[in-house]
Design an enzyme around this catalytic site. Sequence first.
Site, mmCIF file in Angstrom:
data_model
loop_
_atom_site.group_PDB
_atom_site.id
_atom_site.type_symbol
_atom_site.label_atom_id
_atom_site.label_comp_id
_atom_site.label_asym_id
_atom_site.label_seq_id
_atom_site.Cartn_x
_atom_site.Cartn_y
_atom_site.Cartn_z
ATOM 1 N N ASN A 148 13.495 -98.539 -27.470
ATOM 2 C CA ASN A 148 12.203 -97.647 -27.275
ATOM 3 C C ASN A 148 11.903 -96.511 -28.628
ATOM 4 O OD1 ASN A 148 10.383 -96.083 -26.279
ATOM 5 N ND2 ASN A 148 11.807 -94.228 -24.899
ATOM 6 N N LYS A 190 9.592 -94.500 -28.761
ATOM 7 C CA LYS A 190 8.730 -93.545 -28.419
ATOM 8 C C LYS A 190 8.143 -92.999 -29.331
ATOM 9 C CE LYS A 190 13.363 -91.913 -27.185
ATOM 10 N NZ LYS A 190 14.284 -90.572 -26.482
ATOM 11 N N HIS A 242 10.579 -92.335 -17.682
ATOM 12 C CA HIS A 242 11.546 -92.058 -18.985
ATOM 13 C C HIS A 242 11.503 -90.824 -18.803
ATOM 14 C CE1 HIS A 242 13.093 -91.070 -22.786
ATOM 15 N NE2 HIS A 242 13.251 -91.924 -22.470
ATOM 16 N N GLU A 285 11.635 -88.092 -20.915
ATOM 17 C CA GLU A 285 10.668 -87.483 -21.436
ATOM 18 C C GLU A 285 9.187 -87.068 -20.826
ATOM 19 O OE1 GLU A 285 12.931 -89.346 -25.096
ATOM 20 O OE2 GLU A 285 10.854 -90.103 -25.121
ATOM 21 N N GLU A 296 19.309 -93.283 -17.410
ATOM 22 C CA GLU A 296 19.348 -92.040 -18.338
ATOM 23 C C GLU A 296 19.783 -90.618 -18.551
ATOM 24 O OE1 GLU A 296 15.629 -91.594 -19.696
ATOM 25 O OE2 GLU A 296 14.484 -91.005 -18.513
ATOM 26 N N GLY A 298 19.516 -87.449 -26.868
ATOM 27 C CA GLY A 298 18.915 -87.321 -28.096
ATOM 28 C C GLY A 298 19.870 -85.198 -28.854
ATOM 29 N N SER A 319 22.249 -92.115 -25.702
ATOM 30 C CA SER A 319 22.780 -91.985 -27.207
ATOM 31 C C SER A 319 23.561 -93.353 -27.420
ATOM 32 C CB SER A 319 23.738 -90.652 -27.360
ATOM 33 O OG SER A 319 22.789 -89.297 -27.748
#
Length: 254
Positions: free
Chosen positions: A9, A11, A99, A101, A171, A177, A217
Amino acid sequence: MRKNIVAGNWKMNLLVEEANDLANSIGKYISENVIDSNIEVILAPPALYLDSLVNNTKHLFNLNVAAQNCYQAPKGAFTGEISAPMLKSVGVKYVIIGHSERRLCFGEDNETLKQKVSAVLDNHLQPIFCCGEQESERDAGNHKAFIESQLIDSLFHLSASELAKCVIAYEPIWAIGTGKTASPEQAQEIHQFIRELIAKKYDDATANNITILYGGSCKPSNAKELFSQKDVDGGLIGGASLLADQFVDIIDAF
């Protein structure tokens, strides 16, 4: 036999020259190395690059392209959005849905994601459905109930045959991150839990055949141990997918 997947991904990263260079490097590696036919590589670039990436990689049988998102309506006055029919028309195979985010930055809730999942499937594309908890839920011991509600509200309206076309990505938000990573044992625990929920709702065959990825990660140094877990079928890779050498090392972790 369920498929092993390494999905990158990208992003909101990379200018067009950088995106092309990265895709070419990964494509070159795949074309020059023997990769197990049960391993699929997926690249999810910014939407602007989807068309060219599909065209540049379509000769590679085990590499496919995913969109990072789509809108739930097929067309209309939704400025700035991209629909599933549009994605299908350029040859995209997968769409990442839910996702963390998208949930956190854009307020996407379970009902919205349910609609998006159905839109993707209605257009004969495959959702990569993301689920996972924040650190506060894990610390409170509510992480399993939280993940269960995400699956029930956004996926479990599907028939068994529809669910079989989905990929699930677990996730843990606290590991995205942040440099933190769920231990292989933590990842396995949740992947097994997800599979058990599917078996309870549908049947053992549906649960055993669905691909469940770990996203949080994942990098060359921990991919092999993560992928060796019984219920972990690969990874949804963020930062490490932007570096060709790291990404191919993760592919080699199988």
